[in-house]
Design a protein around this motif. Structure first.
Motif, PDB file in Angstrom:
ATOM      1  N   ASP A  90       0.835  -1.192   0.000  1.00 13.16           N
ATOM      2  CA  ASP A  90       0.000   0.000   0.000  1.00 13.16           C
ATOM      3  C   ASP A  90       0.869   1.241   0.000  1.00 13.16           C
ATOM      4  O   ASP A  90       2.001   1.233   0.494  1.00 13.16           O
ATOM      5  CB  ASP A  90      -0.915   0.011   1.235  1.00 13.16           C
ATOM      6  CG  ASP A  90      -1.968  -1.087   1.180  1.00 13.16           C
ATOM      7  OD1 ASP A  90      -2.361  -1.452   0.056  1.00 13.16           O
ATOM      8  OD2 ASP A  90      -2.385  -1.561   2.246  1.00 13.16           O
TER       9      ASP A  90
ATOM     10  N   GLU B  95       0.764   5.636   0.593  1.00  8.67           N
ATOM     11  CA  GLU B  95       0.050   6.808   1.094  1.00  8.67           C
ATOM     12  C   GLU B  95       0.630   8.061   0.441  1.00  8.67           C
ATOM     13  O   GLU B  95       1.827   8.313   0.512  1.00  8.67           O
ATOM     14  CB  GLU B  95       0.195   6.893   2.619  1.00  8.67           C
ATOM     15  CG  GLU B  95      -0.520   8.079   3.225  1.00  8.67           C
ATOM     16  CD  GLU B  95      -0.387   8.098   4.734  1.00  8.67           C
ATOM     17  OE1 GLU B  95       0.088   9.112   5.271  1.00  8.67           O
ATOM     18  OE2 GLU B  95      -0.741   7.088   5.374  1.00  8.67           O
ATOM     19  N   TRP B  96      -0.229   8.857  -0.203  1.00  9.05           N
ATOM     20  CA  TRP B  96       0.182  10.065  -0.900  1.00  9.05           C
ATOM     21  C   TRP B  96      -0.168  11.289  -0.066  1.00  9.05           C
ATOM     22  O   TRP B  96      -1.218  11.342   0.563  1.00  9.05           O
ATOM     23  CB  TRP B  96      -0.497  10.165  -2.263  1.00  9.05           C
ATOM     24  CG  TRP B  96      -0.153   9.046  -3.200  1.00  9.05           C
ATOM     25  CD1 TRP B  96      -0.722   7.803  -3.229  1.00  9.05           C
ATOM     26  CD2 TRP B  96       0.830   9.062  -4.230  1.00  9.05           C
ATOM     27  NE1 TRP B  96      -0.153   7.046  -4.226  1.00  9.05           N
ATOM     28  CE2 TRP B  96       0.800   7.792  -4.863  1.00  9.05           C
ATOM     29  CE3 TRP B  96       1.730  10.030  -4.687  1.00  9.05           C
ATOM     30  CZ2 TRP B  96       1.634   7.469  -5.913  1.00  9.05           C
ATOM     31  CZ3 TRP B  96       2.557   9.704  -5.748  1.00  9.05           C
ATOM     32  CH2 TRP B  96       2.512   8.438  -6.345  1.00  9.05           C
ATOM     33  N   GLU B  97       0.691  12.255  -0.091  1.00  9.99           N
ATOM     34  CA  GLU B  97       0.446  13.484   0.671  1.00  9.99           C
ATOM     35  C   GLU B  97       0.923  14.677  -0.149  1.00  9.99           C
ATOM     36  O   GLU B  97       2.018  14.674  -0.717  1.00  9.99           O
ATOM     37  CB  GLU B  97       1.196  13.454   2.003  1.00  9.99           C
ATOM     38  CG  GLU B  97       1.050  14.723   2.820  1.00  9.99           C
ATOM     39  CD  GLU B  97       1.879  14.682   4.096  1.00  9.99           C
ATOM     40  OE1 GLU B  97       2.236  15.758   4.598  1.00  9.99           O
ATOM     41  OE2 GLU B  97       2.177  13.561   4.562  1.00  9.99           O
TER      42      GLU B  97
ATOM     43  N   SER C   8      -7.135   9.958  -6.060  1.00 15.40           N
ATOM     44  CA  SER C   8      -6.607   8.623  -6.300  1.00 15.40           C
ATOM     45  C   SER C   8      -7.203   8.084  -7.589  1.00 15.40           C
ATOM     46  O   SER C   8      -8.395   8.223  -7.841  1.00 15.40           O
ATOM     47  CB  SER C   8      -6.955   7.697  -5.133  1.00 15.40           C
ATOM     48  OG  SER C   8      -6.283   8.098  -3.968  1.00 15.40           O
TER      49      SER C   8
ATOM     50  N   ASP D 187      -4.418  -0.438  -3.964  1.00 14.26           N
ATOM     51  CA  ASP D 187      -3.287  -0.128  -3.097  1.00 14.26           C
ATOM     52  C   ASP D 187      -2.776   1.299  -3.305  1.00 14.26           C
ATOM     53  O   ASP D 187      -1.693   1.647  -2.860  1.00 14.26           O
ATOM     54  CB  ASP D 187      -2.143  -1.130  -3.323  1.00 14.26           C
ATOM     55  CG  ASP D 187      -1.759  -1.239  -4.799  1.00 14.26           C
ATOM     56  OD1 ASP D 187      -2.209  -0.376  -5.590  1.00 14.26           O
ATOM     57  OD2 ASP D 187      -1.030  -2.169  -5.150  1.00 14.26           O
ATOM     58  N   ASP D 188      -3.581   2.129  -3.976  1.00 14.34           N
ATOM     59  CA  ASP D 188      -3.270   3.558  -4.116  1.00 14.34           C
ATOM     60  C   ASP D 188      -1.894   3.791  -4.731  1.00 14.34           C
ATOM     61  O   ASP D 188      -1.123   4.628  -4.248  1.00 14.34           O
ATOM     62  CB  ASP D 188      -3.357   4.262  -2.751  1.00 14.34           C
ATOM     63  CG  ASP D 188      -4.747   4.190  -2.158  1.00 14.34           C
ATOM     64  OD1 ASP D 188      -5.703   4.341  -2.925  1.00 14.34           O
ATOM     65  OD2 ASP D 188      -4.867   3.988  -0.941  1.00 14.34           O
TER      66      ASP D 188
ATOM     67  N   VAL E 207       5.145  10.345  -1.222  1.00 16.22           N
ATOM     68  CA  VAL E 207       4.544   9.015  -1.231  1.00 16.22           C
ATOM     69  C   VAL E 207       5.305   8.135  -0.248  1.00 16.22           C
ATOM     70  O   VAL E 207       6.531   8.160  -0.189  1.00 16.22           O
ATOM     71  CB  VAL E 207       4.544   8.401  -2.646  1.00 16.22           C
ATOM     72  CG1 VAL E 207       5.952   8.273  -3.197  1.00 16.22           C
ATOM     73  CG2 VAL E 207       3.836   7.049  -2.644  1.00 16.22           C
TER      74      VAL E 207
ATOM     75  N   GLU F 153       5.512   4.120   1.298  1.00 20.17           N
ATOM     76  CA  GLU F 153       5.147   2.715   1.117  1.00 20.17           C
ATOM     77  C   GLU F 153       4.851   2.064   2.468  1.00 20.17           C
ATOM     78  O   GLU F 153       5.553   2.298   3.457  1.00 20.17           O
ATOM     79  CB  GLU F 153       6.282   1.975   0.433  1.00 20.17           C
ATOM     80  CG  GLU F 153       6.040   0.486   0.316  1.00 20.17           C
ATOM     81  CD  GLU F 153       7.331  -0.285   0.290  1.00 20.17           C
ATOM     82  OE1 GLU F 153       7.272  -1.518   0.305  1.00 20.17           O
ATOM     83  OE2 GLU F 153       8.403   0.346   0.268  1.00 20.17           O
ATOM     84  N   LYS F 154       3.797   1.250   2.519  1.00 19.99           N
ATOM     85  CA  LYS F 154       3.442   0.522   3.733  1.00 19.99           C
ATOM     86  C   LYS F 154       3.239  -0.944   3.379  1.00 19.99           C
ATOM     87  O   LYS F 154       2.488  -1.269   2.461  1.00 19.99           O
ATOM     88  CB  LYS F 154       2.159   1.092   4.352  1.00 19.99           C
ATOM     89  CG  LYS F 154       2.294   2.529   4.831  1.00 19.99           C
ATOM     90  CD  LYS F 154       1.015   3.015   5.493  1.00 19.99           C
ATOM     91  CE  LYS F 154       1.185   4.421   6.032  1.00 19.99           C
ATOM     92  NZ  LYS F 154      -0.047   4.915   6.688  1.00 19.99           N
TER      93      LYS F 154
ATOM     94  N   GLU G 292       6.597   1.248   7.511  1.00 26.00           N
ATOM     95  CA  GLU G 292       6.645   2.289   6.504  1.00 26.00           C
ATOM     96  C   GLU G 292       8.050   2.439   5.951  1.00 26.00           C
ATOM     97  O   GLU G 292       9.037   2.379   6.688  1.00 26.00           O
ATOM     98  CB  GLU G 292       6.188   3.630   7.094  1.00 26.00           C
ATOM     99  CG  GLU G 292       4.734   3.643   7.520  1.00 26.00           C
ATOM    100  CD  GLU G 292       4.287   5.023   7.983  1.00 26.00           C
ATOM    101  OE1 GLU G 292       5.144   5.943   8.008  1.00 26.00           O
ATOM    102  OE2 GLU G 292       3.101   5.184   8.296  1.00 26.00           O
TER     103      GLU G 292
END
Length: 221
Positions: A70, A72-74, A85, A92-93, A110, A112-113, A119
């Protein structure tokens, strides 16, 4: 095992930006047109990668996800910019679409998780959003009117470096001879600045018919 991920952006102006992060070895490679920059210790020296876009454009950003982790974008200080998205079959975005609506400098991040909740090191892209150039179309006629058979100069001014008229002229000023006496003829120009940003304006020229004067025969006295 080394796992590799790429953050790939293909902007509308044919630039090509790629970020490759290698977990464990922590390497960062940026390929930007023909220039290659390398940082051997991204975690200790997180120098932002840069990109320039024009205000009003929409850009797609994608992570090359090889193991369905997955992401996560910020978007720091997004202002009026829109981050959406994109559809992804693995949910998984790994991709986003951003519409850059506000001039300024922004950080796209970005992270990654994995399945264990761990992370990775954030990968950042510094995006500078440039304003569009000013473009003003006018003519040498104070009222944008001519008589049929005459010529008029259409003129483009502003902050652009180059100009392209819809009728093919590549100079800022060009002489034209419209002939339509019913509907005004519109001349549109596109100006391009040093960042490749474009703006447009137009001027309409009306054509007046010549007066039709007739002399009647004098009546006999």
């Amino acid at each position: 095992m080394k796992e590799k991920y790429k953050l790939i952006n293909k902007p509308n102006n044919n630039q090509n930006v790629k970020i490759m992060k290698t977990i464990n070895t922590i390497k960062l490679i940026l390929i930007f047109i023909f220039s290659v920059f390398y940082s051997s210790s991204f975690a200790q020296n997180n120098s932002a990668i840069t990109q320039t876009v024009c205000v009003g454009t929409t850009e797609n950003y994608r992570v090359d996800n090889t193991n369905s982790n997955d992401f996560e974008w910020e978007l720091a200080t997004p202002a009026a910019n829109t981050l959406d998205s994109l559809f992804d079959i693995n949910s998984d975005d790994d991709s986003v679409r951003i519409q850059w609506n506000t001039v300024g400098t922004y950080i796209l991040k970005v992270i990654e998780k994995d399945d264990n909740g761990c992370e990775g090191v954030p990968v950042e892209l510094e995006v500078t959003v440039e304003p569009l150039p000013t473009v003003l179309a006018s003519s040498s006629s104070p009222i944008n009117e001519i008589c049929i058979g005459d010529s008029v100069q259409v003129q483009a001014t502003g902050s652009s470096i180059t100009y392209l008229w819809a009728h093919g002229a590549t100079l800022a000023n060009d002489f034209v001879s419209p002939v339509d006496t019913v509907t005004a003829t519109t001349y549109t120009v596109v100006g391009t600045d040093g960042n490749g940003c474009k703006n447009t304006d137009s001027v309409s020229i009306a054509v007046n018919s010549l007066p039709n004067v007739q002399i009647a025969n004098a009546s006999a006295v």
